[in-house]
Design a protein around this motif. Structure first.
Motif, PDB file in Angstrom:
ATOM      1  N   LEU A 136      29.567  49.147  26.593  1.00  0.00           N
ATOM      2  CA  LEU A 136      29.117  47.764  26.819  1.00  0.00           C
ATOM      3  C   LEU A 136      28.712  46.601  24.833  1.00  0.00           C
ATOM      4  O   LEU A 136      28.735  47.048  24.316  1.00  0.00           O
ATOM      5  CB  LEU A 136      27.604  47.371  27.034  1.00  0.00           C
ATOM      6  CG  LEU A 136      28.146  47.317  28.898  1.00  0.00           C
ATOM      7  CD1 LEU A 136      26.971  47.547  29.787  1.00  0.00           C
ATOM      8  CD2 LEU A 136      29.566  46.783  29.547  1.00  0.00           C
ATOM      9  N   HIS A 190      30.268  42.841  27.115  1.00  0.00           N
ATOM     10  CA  HIS A 190      32.252  43.204  27.860  1.00  0.00           C
ATOM     11  C   HIS A 190      32.027  44.819  27.674  1.00  0.00           C
ATOM     12  O   HIS A 190      31.480  45.438  26.986  1.00  0.00           O
ATOM     13  CB  HIS A 190      32.722  42.838  26.686  1.00  0.00           C
ATOM     14  CG  HIS A 190      32.409  40.917  27.191  1.00  0.00           C
ATOM     15  ND1 HIS A 190      33.917  39.812  27.783  1.00  0.00           N
ATOM     16  CD2 HIS A 190      31.733  40.488  26.437  1.00  0.00           C
ATOM     17  CE1 HIS A 190      33.495  38.715  27.067  1.00  0.00           C
ATOM     18  NE2 HIS A 190      32.235  38.526  26.330  1.00  0.00           N
ATOM     19  N   GLN A 249      30.290  46.021  34.195  1.00  0.00           N
ATOM     20  CA  GLN A 249      30.557  44.800  34.097  1.00  0.00           C
ATOM     21  C   GLN A 249      29.156  43.824  34.681  1.00  0.00           C
ATOM     22  O   GLN A 249      29.097  42.982  34.112  1.00  0.00           O
ATOM     23  CB  GLN A 249      31.779  44.240  34.327  1.00  0.00           C
ATOM     24  CG  GLN A 249      32.290  42.981  34.358  1.00  0.00           C
ATOM     25  CD  GLN A 249      33.539  42.700  34.619  1.00  0.00           C
ATOM     26  OE1 GLN A 249      34.816  42.521  34.219  1.00  0.00           O
ATOM     27  NE2 GLN A 249      34.129  42.251  35.924  1.00  0.00           N
ATOM     28  N   ARG A 297      26.221  42.254  33.161  1.00  0.00           N
ATOM     29  CA  ARG A 297      26.376  41.216  32.050  1.00  0.00           C
ATOM     30  C   ARG A 297      24.917  40.594  33.161  1.00  0.00           C
ATOM     31  O   ARG A 297      24.135  39.635  32.185  1.00  0.00           O
ATOM     32  CB  ARG A 297      27.341  40.739  32.681  1.00  0.00           C
ATOM     33  CG  ARG A 297      27.744  39.420  31.681  1.00  0.00           C
ATOM     34  CD  ARG A 297      29.537  38.693  32.329  1.00  0.00           C
ATOM     35  NE  ARG A 297      30.401  39.752  31.285  1.00  0.00           N
ATOM     36  CZ  ARG A 297      31.441  39.664  31.514  1.00  0.00           C
ATOM     37  NH1 ARG A 297      31.642  38.333  32.393  1.00  0.00           N
ATOM     38  NH2 ARG A 297      32.023  40.257  31.074  1.00  0.00           N
ATOM     39  N   ARG A 306      36.480  38.425  33.754  1.00  0.00           N
ATOM     40  CA  ARG A 306      36.361  40.184  33.882  1.00  0.00           C
ATOM     41  C   ARG A 306      37.736  41.229  34.079  1.00  0.00           C
ATOM     42  O   ARG A 306      39.059  40.120  34.177  1.00  0.00           O
ATOM     43  CB  ARG A 306      35.527  39.370  35.306  1.00  0.00           C
ATOM     44  CG  ARG A 306      34.602  38.936  35.416  1.00  0.00           C
ATOM     45  CD  ARG A 306      34.068  38.588  37.262  1.00  0.00           C
ATOM     46  NE  ARG A 306      33.531  39.993  37.695  1.00  0.00           N
ATOM     47  CZ  ARG A 306      32.143  39.924  37.385  1.00  0.00           C
ATOM     48  NH1 ARG A 306      31.404  39.150  37.059  1.00  0.00           N
ATOM     49  NH2 ARG A 306      31.602  41.517  37.731  1.00  0.00           N
TER      50      ARG A 306
END
Lengths: 245, 217
Positions: A41, A50, A66, A69, B150
């Protein structure tokens, strides 16, 4: 292990593709450390994490990385710059309710997060997911941390990346490459009637056999300079020897 | 700041100013459109912020015509921040100030956030139903933005690009329209597309896949 470093050293000497390299690195990591999934990430300018590479390209697995986050060991590791080790996620519901639930549902119980550092700043984290309870040995953790350092070096490859601006630029470029790669996966999946995982395999096979950068091929597909059908047909011909998914 | 403007850049040329904080900003931004040069165009093309603390400095020779025009309006500092949509550079947010000087760390962070928020009304603009009043009230806030950033959204965007033969910006607009019509977030709609639950006709109407058949193309 030596092979992993040799491959890495070679790719650093030659011209290389950051996304492809980091994908390979996370795959090696998962294999060497005997974890079930590894993901890198990277933080953007605002500190939002990300996914830039993962040992598995399954969309659901990418989603799990993800998810951090908002909360999870990788986010904590990024903020503190310290490694986070969790032997059993089922005991950590209070700490990361959403993440722990999602990870356990996906079959992972142990998680490690190692910081990717460049001098005094944290660039991102390496997340390691395991289906078995327990923390990694010190040797394995050191190896994982060494791989995370190498990933940092690979990302900030410009020798004179002295100032923060140049570093930011390179991180940003890696993130944009990842966006284009995801678009190309979707593009090929749609044209070929495949899932995105298989679309990625064909894209990578085409790039490797043509000695082209993965990011470059992805960009050419998305911009229609390279007909999607050519990538699909090429890899399908080779693919027939292997069982269909 | 004494003014702000947001410009869309296509193929290296300014396609016009969309949204500005006042007549002065609009005029300043129009200069770049007219003159074909300026920090905004550079920021959009390079995808990097272009920060100019003082346009009148003797060693500042990047945009001679633009700097001359600025001097007449009394603007000394210009900060141009790139705006991207789905990985494509689409424009820049320009901040103008009469007083020379650098942009502080906090102002830069704020500006970059504003540049990202500019994406939302921009997407509406592409579909032609801009509601600037709503955007100004902050109704199109960060949650939707986070939902656009995303993995599944990028993949679904790629699928729409392949299906309809459009670019990433158009594909993202269609994804948002689909999400809006079904009261979903962009991320939720993207999952349905990636997993084949939602499919798109060539006339760009969405339908639910029946019996789990794979995408037909």
């Amino acid at each position: 292990m030596i092979q992993a470093f040799v491959a890495l050293a070679n790719s650093l000497v030659d011209q290389f593709d950051v996304v492809d390299l980091l994908d390979g690195l996370t795959a090696d990591c998962a294999h060497l450390l005997e974890v079930d999934a590894a993901g890198l990430l990277l933080a953007d300018r605002r500190g939002v994490l990300h996914v830039v590479a993962a040992s598995s390209e399954r969309t659901r697995n990418l989603e799990l990385f993800q998810l951090q986050r908002e909360q999870g060991p990788c986010l904590d590791c990024y903020h503190t710059g310290q490694a986070v080790a969790v032997a059993d996620l089922r005991e950590e519901h209070g700490r990361w309710p959403r993440f722990a639930t999602a990870a356990v549902d996906a079959g992972f119980v142990a998680v490690h997060a190692l910081p990717m550092r460049l001098r005094d700043s944290v660039l991102g984290t390496l997340g390691l997911f395991s289906a078995r309870v327990g923390v990694l040995s010190d040797d394995d953790l050191n190896l994982g941390q060494a791989l995370a350092h190498v990933a940092s070096v690979a990302l900030v490859h410009q020798r004179a990346a002295a100032d923060r601006g140049a570093v930011n630029e390179q991180l940003q470029a890696a993130l944009v490459s990842r966006v284009v790669l995801e678009q190309a996966k979707g593009f090929l999946a749609q044209r070929g009637g495949l899932d995105t995982d298989e679309a990625f395999r064909r894209l990578r096979r085409y790039a490797r056999d043509h000695n082209a950068r993965l990011t470059h091929v992805a960009r050419s597909v998305v911009s229609r300079e390279l007909p999607a059908q050519r990538v699909l047909d090429y890899s399908a011909a080779r693919h027939r020897r292997v069982a269909e998914p | 700041m004494d003014g702000a403007a947001f410009s869309v850049v296509r193929d290296g040329a300014s396609a016009g100013t969309f949204g500005s904080s006042g007549a002065l900003s609009r005029r300043l931004d129009d200069f770049q459109f007219t003159l074909g040069e300026g920090p905004c165009l550079d920021a959009a093309q390079q995808g990097q912020p272009v920060l100019v603390a003082d346009l009148t400095r003797s060693d500042e020779d990047r945009w001679p015509a633009f700097a001359r025009a600025m001097a007449e309006t009394g603007v000394r500092a210009v900060f141009a921040l790139p705006v991207t949509v789905a990985g494509s550079r689409v424009g820049a947010l320009d901040l103008f100030r009469h007083a020379p000087g650098t942009l502080g760390e906090r102002s830069l962070a704020g500006g970059l956030l504003a540049a990202r928020l500019a994406v939302l009304p921009l997407l509406d603009l592409i579909t032609g139903d801009t509601d600037w009043a709503a955007a100004a009230e902050g109704r199109a806030g960060p949650p939707e933005l986070a939902s656009l950033e995303r993995v599944e959204v990028y993949q679904a965007t790629g699928m729409i690009m392949a299906r309809l033969d459009v670019g990433p910006e158009d594909a993202l607009v269609r994804l948002r329209a689909c999400a809006f019509a079904r009261k979903l977030t962009a991320s939720e709609a993207a999952w349905k597309i990636v997993e084949g639950e939602l499919q798109m006709d060539v006339d760009s109407s969405w339908y639910l896949a029946d019996g789990g058949t794979g995408p037909s193309s």
